[in-house]
Design a protein around this motif. Structure first.
Motif, PDB file in Angstrom:
ATOM      1  N   ARG A  75       0.834  -1.215   0.000  1.00 43.55           N
ATOM      2  CA  ARG A  75       0.000   0.000   0.000  1.00 43.55           C
ATOM      3  C   ARG A  75       0.866   1.262   0.000  1.00 43.55           C
ATOM      4  O   ARG A  75       0.525   2.271  -0.606  1.00 43.55           O
ATOM      5  CB  ARG A  75      -0.948  -0.017   1.198  1.00 43.55           C
ATOM      6  CG  ARG A  75      -2.135  -0.944   0.970  1.00 43.55           C
ATOM      7  CD  ARG A  75      -2.895  -1.256   2.260  1.00 43.55           C
ATOM      8  NE  ARG A  75      -4.164  -1.926   1.996  1.00 43.55           N
ATOM      9  CZ  ARG A  75      -4.268  -3.192   1.595  1.00 43.55           C
ATOM     10  NH1 ARG A  75      -3.177  -3.918   1.409  1.00 43.55           N
ATOM     11  NH2 ARG A  75      -5.452  -3.732   1.360  1.00 43.55           N
ATOM     12  N   HIS A 134       2.226   1.598  -3.482  1.00 38.38           N
ATOM     13  CA  HIS A 134       1.156   1.947  -4.415  1.00 38.38           C
ATOM     14  C   HIS A 134       0.629   3.359  -4.168  1.00 38.38           C
ATOM     15  O   HIS A 134      -0.060   3.938  -5.003  1.00 38.38           O
ATOM     16  CB  HIS A 134       0.021   0.933  -4.271  1.00 38.38           C
ATOM     17  CG  HIS A 134      -1.059   1.070  -5.295  1.00 38.38           C
ATOM     18  ND1 HIS A 134      -0.817   1.304  -6.638  1.00 38.38           N
ATOM     19  CD2 HIS A 134      -2.407   0.995  -5.186  1.00 38.38           C
ATOM     20  CE1 HIS A 134      -1.964   1.363  -7.295  1.00 38.38           C
ATOM     21  NE2 HIS A 134      -2.943   1.182  -6.433  1.00 38.38           N
ATOM     22  N   GLY A 135       0.934   3.895  -2.985  1.00 38.99           N
ATOM     23  CA  GLY A 135       0.513   5.265  -2.699  1.00 38.99           C
ATOM     24  C   GLY A 135      -0.836   5.362  -2.013  1.00 38.99           C
ATOM     25  O   GLY A 135      -1.446   6.424  -1.963  1.00 38.99           O
ATOM     26  N   LEU A 136      -1.336   4.240  -1.479  1.00 39.83           N
ATOM     27  CA  LEU A 136      -2.612   4.301  -0.759  1.00 39.83           C
ATOM     28  C   LEU A 136      -2.419   4.888   0.631  1.00 39.83           C
ATOM     29  O   LEU A 136      -3.332   5.462   1.203  1.00 39.83           O
ATOM     30  CB  LEU A 136      -3.229   2.900  -0.641  1.00 39.83           C
ATOM     31  CG  LEU A 136      -3.686   2.276  -1.955  1.00 39.83           C
ATOM     32  CD1 LEU A 136      -4.283   0.900  -1.715  1.00 39.83           C
ATOM     33  CD2 LEU A 136      -4.700   3.172  -2.654  1.00 39.83           C
ATOM     34  N   GLU A 162     -10.401   1.950  -0.628  1.00 36.88           N
ATOM     35  CA  GLU A 162      -9.049   1.667  -1.114  1.00 36.88           C
ATOM     36  C   GLU A 162      -9.036   1.406  -2.613  1.00 36.88           C
ATOM     37  O   GLU A 162      -8.128   1.815  -3.316  1.00 36.88           O
ATOM     38  CB  GLU A 162      -8.527   0.404  -0.427  1.00 36.88           C
ATOM     39  CG  GLU A 162      -7.730   0.677   0.802  1.00 36.88           C
ATOM     40  CD  GLU A 162      -6.938  -0.542   1.208  1.00 36.88           C
ATOM     41  OE1 GLU A 162      -7.390  -1.668   0.916  1.00 36.88           O
ATOM     42  OE2 GLU A 162      -5.873  -0.366   1.808  1.00 36.88           O
ATOM     43  N   GLN A 220      -9.537   4.492  -4.668  1.00 37.24           N
ATOM     44  CA  GLN A 220      -8.295   5.270  -4.567  1.00 37.24           C
ATOM     45  C   GLN A 220      -7.236   4.654  -5.477  1.00 37.24           C
ATOM     46  O   GLN A 220      -6.535   5.351  -6.195  1.00 37.24           O
ATOM     47  CB  GLN A 220      -7.842   5.214  -3.109  1.00 37.24           C
ATOM     48  CG  GLN A 220      -7.004   6.384  -2.661  1.00 37.24           C
ATOM     49  CD  GLN A 220      -6.561   6.183  -1.211  1.00 37.24           C
ATOM     50  OE1 GLN A 220      -7.212   5.469  -0.450  1.00 37.24           O
ATOM     51  NE2 GLN A 220      -5.457   6.804  -0.845  1.00 37.24           N
ATOM     52  N   SER A 221      -7.162   3.321  -5.455  1.00 33.64           N
ATOM     53  CA  SER A 221      -6.186   2.620  -6.287  1.00 33.64           C
ATOM     54  C   SER A 221      -6.452   2.855  -7.773  1.00 33.64           C
ATOM     55  O   SER A 221      -5.536   3.007  -8.564  1.00 33.64           O
ATOM     56  CB  SER A 221      -6.231   1.130  -5.980  1.00 33.64           C
ATOM     57  OG  SER A 221      -5.510   0.400  -6.942  1.00 33.64           O
TER      58      SER A 221
END
Lengths: 271, 243, 231
Positions: free
Chosen positions: B57, B60-62, C129, C132-133
């Motif tokens: 995460r 991935h930049g979450l 999530e 956002q992804s």
């Protein structure tokens, strides 16, 4: 189709609906604040089409209790008030909310009660005596309790009889004439009603007229133009036209020709 | 379907410099320095709670590191040429085709190029017969296949996969692994977490081993599986539970 | 006595123009109010679900409480606003269908907002999530969440429709129950009751109920279909 596009469409559609809704009314009309008794009896349904055919002006009647109708006029939400509570009407004019009060017509109040008449009202010969009999008997009385013209007339009758009505037998319904009669038919109870509402009232149950004819039961209706000096938007010209018409021979005849079950309900009294 | 691996990538390598992530004063990832090299298949190993998912995460930049940095080669803070596939695919309550269309619409692609891309993707992954089916009513394997296909439509240079087969049966697992290999063959960089050591051996070119939020080893897979240096990694490979 | 069902059937079969006008107005007012409330309430409810700002809790509690607002009070507030002596008097909207639409919108809006907030918040928990992804901003997520919550949201919209079409207090005050102009099913029922015309009142009630029933059946069917179709 993308989501954004769907939502754009939805927004557009609702915008259109709003637009359509707001551009709907353009023709000439006046608003008259009147009483439930005139509306419920069907009088307006009889005379307004005649007026509209004569003048092309639509009359929109908001029927309320007399107190509320006068308040509607005070706030400037009606062009004309057409009610039956003389003292309140005169105050309305005196306070500058109305231009002038005209007699239009009258009907009368009757006292109705259960057919077996437990209070022996039929044996009395004045309205005040009838009220005294009801108060003294094991019987109930259903009152409008809403500051309407009918309620004012009822209070005047109690005052004339020297009675302060209170107790379990005195049912203040706080609602219109029809609702009060529905209550009276259920209890059953005595009640004061205008003859017009009574004649067109369908759900009488055991109720019958037990007292009528006393001159104090005379119920005059007045019509008043809301003062355009107080409320600039009042449609004075068209409102006055309606008043002129209803006081004219044509208007007075229209009132006289209205009957329910073959009985005339309102008697013209314009001078 | 094999294409040449691109020699260069615009966004890779991804460089983690002392990256940490803490919730309150509880450190979940500590001081991780790692380079994700272009064109490789990196498998992240470690026990439950070691921080594998968090690391993905973070890359991935979450989530943003609470200390340290993640640096992409193109200098951007979160490049778009990346995608992630989760353990449990969350598909939109729409048809299979609409699920493929969605991220393309997010990127502002024209209707025509979207339709073209969706059609190519459906054909590429054998999803044609399912195109109009509601995505939520697919089997677990089909849902994950769709999630990978959706990731593929985004033309990622790097694809993060967080235990993509842990909820699947062996045949579905095999199919997903084949998809991952084909992505890799197209030059897409793979970063994958797994509990399945067999899968790790099959797919990994590099291994990163995490233990309690710390990066213990990062080596080519062959070296790692031949003889891990850290005792925690040896114990892990031996099947011991380490916490 | 002629049963109210016979009366209702007779009225419908005769296609009495006055009755048709009343039905048409009732539907127009309530459907427009539902539409307006949705246009405002769906985005607002979604915003309340996604946004974090000081006082958010208070706003949520307020809208939840407003679901219990008595129609008469809503009517009175709109009346005082629209009255010639009120702040919006110059619009000349009192005793018009538009005033009734406004009053009903006030009644429905809290239902739409509160339900939307809870539905969208649930889906947001699940999708957050992933969206956002995929690169969706919070703002861009709003229509996605609304669309994916459409089956649940429909229930809320129907509840709003039900409340608006059944209420009489607000439309009576702001509409004035003017024959041929602002008389709706419910105000006509009130009027006929006060005239002692209980049979006709019940007949009108039956017609109103049939309309509501039909609409709910259609919506329920659509919901079932969508559930089966979209999971």
């Amino acid at each position: 189709m993308t989501r954004t596009r769907r939502f754009t469409l939805l927004g557009f559609a609702s915008g259109l609906a709003m637009l359509a809704a707001f551009s709907a009314s353009a023709q000439a009309f006046i608003t008259v604040a009147s009483t439930t008794s005139t509306e419920n009896s069907g009088l307006f349904g009889h005379i307004l089409p005649i007026f509209q055919a004569d003048t092309g002006v639509e009359v929109r009647v908001v029927s309320q209790g007399t107190g509320q109708a006068l308040e509607t006029g005070r706030r400037g939400d009606a062009d004309v008030v057409f009610v039956h509570a003389r003292a309140q009407e005169e105050a309305f004019v005196a306070e500058g909310y109305g231009v002038q009060r005209f007699d239009v017509m009258y009907n009368d109040f009757v006292i109705v009660g259960p057919g077996d008449d437990p209070a022996g009202v039929r044996a009395t010969d004045t309205a005040a005596a009838a009220m005294t009999a009801i108060a003294g008997a094991p019987a109930s009385f259903a009152s409008r309790g809403d500051d309407s013209g009918t309620h004012s007339a009822e209070k005047a009758l109690w005052a004339a009889a020297g009675i302060e009505p209170a107790g379990e037998w005195y049912l203040s319904t706080g609602s219109g004439m029809g609702a009060t009669l529905n209550t009276a038919a259920q209890v059953p109870a005595y009640a004061l009603t205008d003859r017009g509402t009574w004649l067109s009232f369908q759900n009488r149950g055991p109720l019958e007229i037990v007292s009528e004819g006393d001159p104090v039961l005379f119920n005059p209706y007045g019509i008043i133009l809301v003062n355009p000096e107080r409320h600039g938007h009042v449609k004075a010209e068209q409102g006055q036209a309606f008043i002129d018409w209803i006081l004219s021979d044509a208007g007075q005849q229209a009132i006289a020709s209205f009957t329910v079950g073959g009985e005339q309900l309102f008697f013209p009294s314009a001078q | 379907m094999t294409q040449m691996r691109p020699i260069t990538s615009a966004i890779l390598p991804l460089r983690l410099e002392g990256a940490s992530y803490a919730v309150g004063d509880k450190p979940l990832l500590s001081d991780i320095s790692l380079i994700v090299k272009p064109g490789r298949r990196l498998v992240v190993l470690g026990a439950n709670g070691a921080g594998k998912s968090l690391l993905l995460r973070l890359c991935h930049g979450l989530i943003a590191p609470t200390a340290g940095r993640c640096i992409w080669a193109d200098g951007s803070s979160r490049p778009t040429a990346q995608a992630m596939v989760f353990q449990r695919p969350v598909l939109l309550r729409r048809s299979v085709a609409a699920n493929l269309d969605y991220p393309l619409a997010l990127r502002g692609l024209s209707r025509l190029s979207r339709r073209d891309m969706v059609a190519r993707t459906l054909a590429r992954f054998g999803l044609d017969p399912l195109a109009d089916q509601p995505a939520r009513l697919l089997s677990g394997g089909e849902q994950q296949r769709l999630a990978l296909a959706r990731a593929w439509t985004m033309t990622p240079e790097v694809l993060f996969l967080d235990e993509p087969t842990s909820a699947l049966d062996p045949s579905a697992t095999r199919m997903i692994e084949e998809m991952i290999e084909s992505f890799s063959a197209e030059g897409i960089t793979i970063v994958l977490t797994t509990h399945n050591l067999g899968q790790a051996r099959r797919l990994a070119e590099d291994v990163a081993f995490l233990h309690r939020g710390q990066l213990i080893e990062h080596r080519p897979a062959a070296d790692f599986f031949a003889g891990p240096q850290a005792p925690e990694a040896r114990a892990y490979l031996a099947g011991d539970l380490i916490w | 006595m002629d049963g109210p069902f016979t009366t209702a059937l007779g009225l419908i079969l005769a296609a009495d123009p006055a009755l048709m006008q009343i039905i048409g107005l009732s539907l127009r007012v309530t459907l427009t109010a539902v539409l307006v409330a949705c246009a405002i309430g769906l985005p607002l409810g979604a915003a309340l679900a996604l946004a974090r700002f000081p006082g958010r809790g208070a706003v949520i509690v307020l809208f939840n409480a407003l679901m219990g607002l008595p129609p008469v009070v809503a009517g009175l507030i709109v009346y005082l606003m629209l009255s010639r002596s009120g702040p919006l008097g110059d619009l000349a909207l009192l005793f018009t269908p538009e005033a009734m639409i406004l009053a009903q919108t006030v009644l429905i809006l809290p239902i739409v907002v509160s339900l939307t907030r809870s539905v969208v918040a649930d889906i947001w928990d699940e999708y957050r999530e992933h969206l956002q992804s995929l690169g969706a901003s919070r703002l861009r997520a709003v229509p996605t969440l609304l669309w994916d919550g459409r089956v649940s949201l429909l229930t809320g919209v129907l509840a709003g429709f039900g409340r608006a079409s059944a209420e009489v207090g607000a439309v009576l005050i702001v509409g004035g129950n003017i024959a041929g102009h602002t008389r709706t099913m419910t105000t006509a029922i009130t009027l006929e009751t006060s005239r002692g015309n209980l049979g006709l009142a019940v007949a009108l009630g039956i017609i109103l109920l049939s309309l509501t029933l039909t609409l709910n059946a259609v919506a329920w069917g659509a919901g079932q279909w969508a559930r089966g179709r979209l999971g």
